[in-house]
Scaffold this motif. Structure first.
Motif, mmCIF file in Angstrom:
data_model
loop_
_atom_site.group_PDB
_atom_site.id
_atom_site.type_symbol
_atom_site.label_atom_id
_atom_site.label_comp_id
_atom_site.label_asym_id
_atom_site.label_seq_id
_atom_site.Cartn_x
_atom_site.Cartn_y
_atom_site.Cartn_z
ATOM 1 N N GLY A 1 0.823 -1.204 0.000
ATOM 2 C CA GLY A 1 0.000 0.000 0.000
ATOM 3 C C GLY A 1 0.854 1.251 0.000
ATOM 4 N N LYS A 2 0.202 2.393 -0.108
ATOM 5 C CA LYS A 2 0.904 3.669 -0.029
ATOM 6 C C LYS A 2 1.655 3.751 1.303
ATOM 7 C CE LYS A 2 -0.646 5.328 -3.954
ATOM 8 N NZ LYS A 2 0.262 5.548 -5.101
ATOM 9 N N ALA A 3 2.831 4.319 1.259
ATOM 10 C CA ALA A 3 3.727 4.277 2.412
ATOM 11 C C ALA A 3 3.096 4.830 3.684
ATOM 12 C CB ALA A 3 5.009 5.038 2.092
ATOM 13 N N GLU A 4 2.295 5.876 3.578
ATOM 14 C CA GLU A 4 1.708 6.491 4.780
ATOM 15 C C GLU A 4 0.242 6.119 4.953
ATOM 16 O OE1 GLU A 4 3.833 7.977 6.703
ATOM 17 O OE2 GLU A 4 5.383 7.722 5.173
ATOM 18 N N SER A 5 -0.218 5.083 4.307
ATOM 19 C CA SER A 5 -1.642 4.742 4.342
ATOM 20 C C SER A 5 -2.035 4.093 5.658
ATOM 21 C CB SER A 5 -1.984 3.800 3.187
ATOM 22 O OG SER A 5 -1.355 2.540 3.384
ATOM 23 N N ASP A 6 -3.337 4.148 5.951
ATOM 24 C CA ASP A 6 -3.863 3.463 7.138
ATOM 25 C C ASP A 6 -3.605 1.969 7.053
ATOM 26 O OD1 ASP A 6 -4.807 5.877 8.054
ATOM 27 O OD2 ASP A 6 -6.863 5.561 7.357
ATOM 28 N N LEU A 7 -3.667 1.424 5.844
ATOM 29 C CA LEU A 7 -3.461 -0.013 5.671
ATOM 30 C C LEU A 7 -2.067 -0.420 6.140
ATOM 31 C CD1 LEU A 7 -4.438 -2.769 4.500
ATOM 32 C CD2 LEU A 7 -3.398 -2.077 2.335
ATOM 33 N N LEU B 1 -11.083 -9.284 -6.729
ATOM 34 C CA LEU B 1 -11.544 -8.028 -6.151
ATOM 35 C C LEU B 1 -12.419 -8.342 -4.942
ATOM 36 C CD1 LEU B 1 -11.525 -4.913 -6.675
ATOM 37 C CD2 LEU B 1 -13.710 -5.235 -7.850
ATOM 38 N N HIS B 2 -12.249 -7.545 -3.884
ATOM 39 C CA HIS B 2 -12.967 -7.766 -2.618
ATOM 40 C C HIS B 2 -14.367 -7.135 -2.650
ATOM 41 C CE1 HIS B 2 -12.840 -9.007 1.574
ATOM 42 N NE2 HIS B 2 -13.117 -7.801 2.001
ATOM 43 N N HIS B 3 -14.856 -6.816 -3.837
ATOM 44 C CA HIS B 3 -16.175 -6.206 -3.995
ATOM 45 C C HIS B 3 -16.922 -6.926 -5.114
ATOM 46 C CE1 HIS B 3 -14.475 -2.996 -1.595
ATOM 47 N NE2 HIS B 3 -13.558 -2.778 -2.511
ATOM 48 N N GLY B 4 -18.216 -6.649 -5.199
ATOM 49 C CA GLY B 4 -19.018 -7.244 -6.261
ATOM 50 C C GLY B 4 -20.415 -6.674 -6.255
ATOM 51 N N PRO B 5 -21.245 -7.102 -7.199
ATOM 52 C CA PRO B 5 -22.609 -6.575 -7.282
ATOM 53 C C PRO B 5 -23.481 -7.088 -6.145
ATOM 54 C CG PRO B 5 -22.310 -8.355 -8.855
ATOM 55 C CD PRO B 5 -20.959 -8.084 -8.264
ATOM 56 N N GLU B 6 -24.400 -6.256 -5.690
ATOM 57 C CA GLU B 6 -25.340 -6.677 -4.650
ATOM 58 C C GLU B 6 -26.352 -7.648 -5.258
ATOM 59 O OE1 GLU B 6 -27.948 -4.670 -1.008
ATOM 60 O OE2 GLU B 6 -26.991 -3.406 -2.522
ATOM 61 N N ILE B 7 -26.682 -8.697 -4.502
ATOM 62 C CA ILE B 7 -27.532 -9.757 -5.037
ATOM 63 C C ILE B 7 -28.554 -10.226 -4.004
ATOM 64 C CG2 ILE B 7 -25.783 -10.673 -6.634
ATOM 65 C CD1 ILE B 7 -25.443 -12.989 -4.484
ATOM 66 N N ASP B 8 -29.543 -10.968 -4.494
ATOM 67 C CA ASP B 8 -30.402 -11.826 -3.689
ATOM 68 C C ASP B 8 -29.736 -13.204 -3.716
ATOM 69 O OD1 ASP B 8 -32.327 -13.849 -3.046
ATOM 70 O OD2 ASP B 8 -33.979 -12.539 -3.647
ATOM 71 N N PRO B 9 -29.473 -13.826 -2.541
ATOM 72 C CA PRO B 9 -28.746 -15.107 -2.559
ATOM 73 C C PRO B 9 -29.461 -16.225 -3.309
ATOM 74 C CG PRO B 9 -29.658 -14.659 -0.382
ATOM 75 C CD PRO B 9 -29.810 -13.397 -1.178
ATOM 76 N N ASP B 10 -30.765 -16.086 -3.494
ATOM 77 C CA ASP B 10 -31.510 -17.092 -4.257
ATOM 78 C C ASP B 10 -31.539 -16.786 -5.753
ATOM 79 O OD1 ASP B 10 -32.273 -18.809 -2.090
ATOM 80 O OD2 ASP B 10 -33.661 -17.232 -1.450
ATOM 81 N N LYS B 11 -30.939 -15.634 -6.136
ATOM 82 C CA LYS B 11 -30.868 -15.266 -7.557
ATOM 83 C C LYS B 11 -29.454 -14.777 -7.870
ATOM 84 C CE LYS B 11 -35.716 -13.761 -7.359
ATOM 85 N NZ LYS B 11 -36.624 -12.592 -7.417
ATOM 86 N N ARG B 12 -28.491 -15.526 -7.385
ATOM 87 C CA ARG B 12 -27.107 -15.064 -7.362
ATOM 88 C C ARG B 12 -26.510 -14.842 -8.743
ATOM 89 N NH1 ARG B 12 -23.568 -19.455 -4.543
ATOM 90 N NH2 ARG B 12 -21.898 -18.435 -5.671
ATOM 91 N N GLY C 1 -6.198 2.794 -2.532
ATOM 92 C CA GLY C 1 -6.133 4.155 -2.021
ATOM 93 C C GLY C 1 -7.147 4.466 -0.946
ATOM 94 N N SER C 2 -8.117 3.576 -0.712
ATOM 95 C CA SER C 2 -9.174 3.849 0.268
ATOM 96 C C SER C 2 -8.727 3.547 1.691
ATOM 97 C CB SER C 2 -10.412 3.014 -0.059
ATOM 98 O OG SER C 2 -10.110 1.633 0.001
ATOM 99 N N GLY C 3 -7.572 2.937 1.858
ATOM 100 C CA GLY C 3 -7.101 2.571 3.190
ATOM 101 C C GLY C 3 -7.267 1.090 3.449
ATOM 102 N N ASP C 4 -8.490 0.581 3.299
ATOM 103 C CA ASP C 4 -8.743 -0.844 3.483
ATOM 104 C C ASP C 4 -8.310 -1.578 2.213
ATOM 105 O OD1 ASP C 4 -9.558 -3.175 4.607
ATOM 106 O OD2 ASP C 4 -11.702 -2.838 4.316
ATOM 107 N N PHE C 5 -8.053 -2.882 2.355
ATOM 108 C CA PHE C 5 -7.633 -3.623 1.173
ATOM 109 C C PHE C 5 -8.828 -3.900 0.266
ATOM 110 C CE2 PHE C 5 -9.010 -7.248 3.729
ATOM 111 C CZ PHE C 5 -9.553 -8.107 2.785
ATOM 112 N N ASP C 6 -8.607 -4.019 -1.018
ATOM 113 C CA ASP C 6 -9.708 -4.354 -1.912
ATOM 114 C C ASP C 6 -9.324 -5.352 -3.003
ATOM 115 O OD1 ASP C 6 -8.211 -2.687 -3.500
ATOM 116 O OD2 ASP C 6 -9.732 -1.142 -3.699
ATOM 117 N N VAL C 7 -8.066 -5.807 -3.012
ATOM 118 C CA VAL C 7 -7.663 -6.899 -3.905
ATOM 119 C C VAL C 7 -6.874 -7.901 -3.065
ATOM 120 C CG1 VAL C 7 -6.259 -7.569 -5.893
ATOM 121 C CG2 VAL C 7 -7.602 -5.460 -5.984
ATOM 122 N N TYR C 8 -7.157 -9.191 -3.276
ATOM 123 C CA TYR C 8 -6.429 -10.214 -2.530
ATOM 124 C C TYR C 8 -6.014 -11.330 -3.473
ATOM 125 C CZ TYR C 8 -10.808 -12.932 -2.543
ATOM 126 O OH TYR C 8 -11.932 -13.633 -2.925
#
Length: 381
Positions: free
Chosen positions: A93-99, A268-279, A246-253
């Protein structure tokens, strides 16, 4: 009909760990699962998960992970299965980042061995990465949990302790009281306590009980990228990996190429919001496009398109802290929810503290971060 000491609904990693901890402590326990086991419709399937001590900005998880590692080792010994491979973890991460700063502070506070890498040292040690203006931190006890084996180990040890699993049996109703009645599509069960660890279905199960948590269910695309030279990102040469944009928290693993020979797992640690029965109805092309750009920029030794895509589900809270608490009205109903994509590694502790709540013991950890009422301003409780 005799009442169980506890009924646990949801046989993912959190429910299976909880059931195991209860049975291990002599509690008669029934574990219910709506799908046939094993299955890939929730959040606990697949072969691998990152484990780490590094938790920048939330060092109470680092504290919990100190015991979690010991409990994973205990489960390995009891089951005779290898569940963990130490590869180390690299946080970039960025040298002075919260992460970065938060990670270093947490590791130092809990005496976890680590190494800080400036940009030159990072480039020298990991030439298969291309970054500028960043710093690296190596958590030397980070690594890979073998997820499917860990889930099976909890379930098999639960049964050895006298527990009962009923899979392919969906819960249809809950009748609270001093004795809780749980109805399913196949029968009816009574328990002195009920634990709900229902993953993304918490958004459907909890509101009828008067619990309105601000949960967001998202589908995660799990990408496997072919190495241009086999072994470049293998477990012997490259650790598990976290970074932020850049947001501080991690978002790629990322995890080393262990599951599929020559394929590196990077997501990516993100994705579209879903209904679990219509994933499968949500559009996640933006996730793929973001990750293709990321790979081209930072992982030059991977092919530009993923070779395999799988999916997983996260159930996120706004603060990404877990929900581990009693129902506000019915104190014998215990809720575990909102694991926010980082609950797997913590599952031995989750199972321990949820079982302590069931057995009316003082929890082993400060539970203030995990209470339901922290959402009071935005909920109907």
């Amino acid at each position: 009909m005799e009442a169980y000491d506890c009924i646990v609904v949801g046989a993912g990693i959190e429910g299976s760990s909880t059931a195991y901890n209860l049975a291990k402590n002599g509690q008669t326990t029934l574990l219910l699962e709506q799908f046939p086991l094993p299955h890939s419709r929730g959040s606990s399937h697949g072969q691998s998960r990152i484990t780490r001590m590094a938790y920048g900005g939330a060092d109470y998880y680092t504290d919990m992970m100190k015991e979690a590692y010991k409990l994973w080792e205990e489960l390995e010994q009891r089951s005779g299965k290898i569940l963990y491979k130490k590869t180390g973890l690299l946080v970039v991460g960025k040298a002075e980042s919260d992460l970065i700063d938060g990670t270093i502070q947490a590791l130092r506070k809990y005496s976890v061995p680590f190494t800080s890498l400036d940009e030159d040292a990072l480039r020298s040690k990991y030439p298969m990465l291309t970054y500028s203006g960043v710093k690296g931190v190596e958590d030397h006890v980070g690594g890979v949990l073998f997820a499917d084996k860990a889930l099976a180990a909890f379930q098999s040890e639960f049964v050895k302790c006298g527990g009962i699993i009923r899979d392919n049996e969906a819960m249809t109703d809950i009748f609270p009281g001093d004795i809780v009645t749980v109805k399913t599509n196949k029968g009816s069960y009574r328990g002195r306590n009920l634990v709900l660890t229902v993953g993304p279905w918490a958004t459907k199960v909890l509101p009828p009980l008067g619990v309105h948590l601000p949960l967001k269910v998202v589908r995660i695309s799990v990408f496997y990228w072919k190495e241009k030279i086999a072994g470049t990102y293998g477990a012997e040469s490259f650790p598990t990996f976290l970074t932020a944009s850049g947001s501080g928290d991690f978002d790629v693993y990322g995890l080393p190429s262990l599951e599929y020979p020559g394929l590196y797992k990077l997501c990516l640690h993100h994705g579209p919001e879903i209904d679990p029965d219509k994933r499968d109805m949500a559009d996640s092309n933006w996730v793929l496009n973001n990750m293709k750009t990321f790979v081209a920029r930072h992982f030059p030794m991977l092919e530009p398109h993923p070779a395999i895509t799988e999916t997983c589900i996260y159930t996120n809270t706004p603060d990404h802290d877990l929900v581990l608490d009693r129902h506000p009205a019915w104190r014998n109903i215990i809720i575990g929810a909102g694991f926010s994509g980082h609950g797997f590694k913590l599952s031995p502790i989750v199972g321990k503290v949820l079982s302590e709540l069931v057995m009316k013991k003082t929890p082993s950890y400060d539970m203030s971060h995990f209470r339901i009422d922290r959402f009071q301003k935005s909920s109907k409780l």
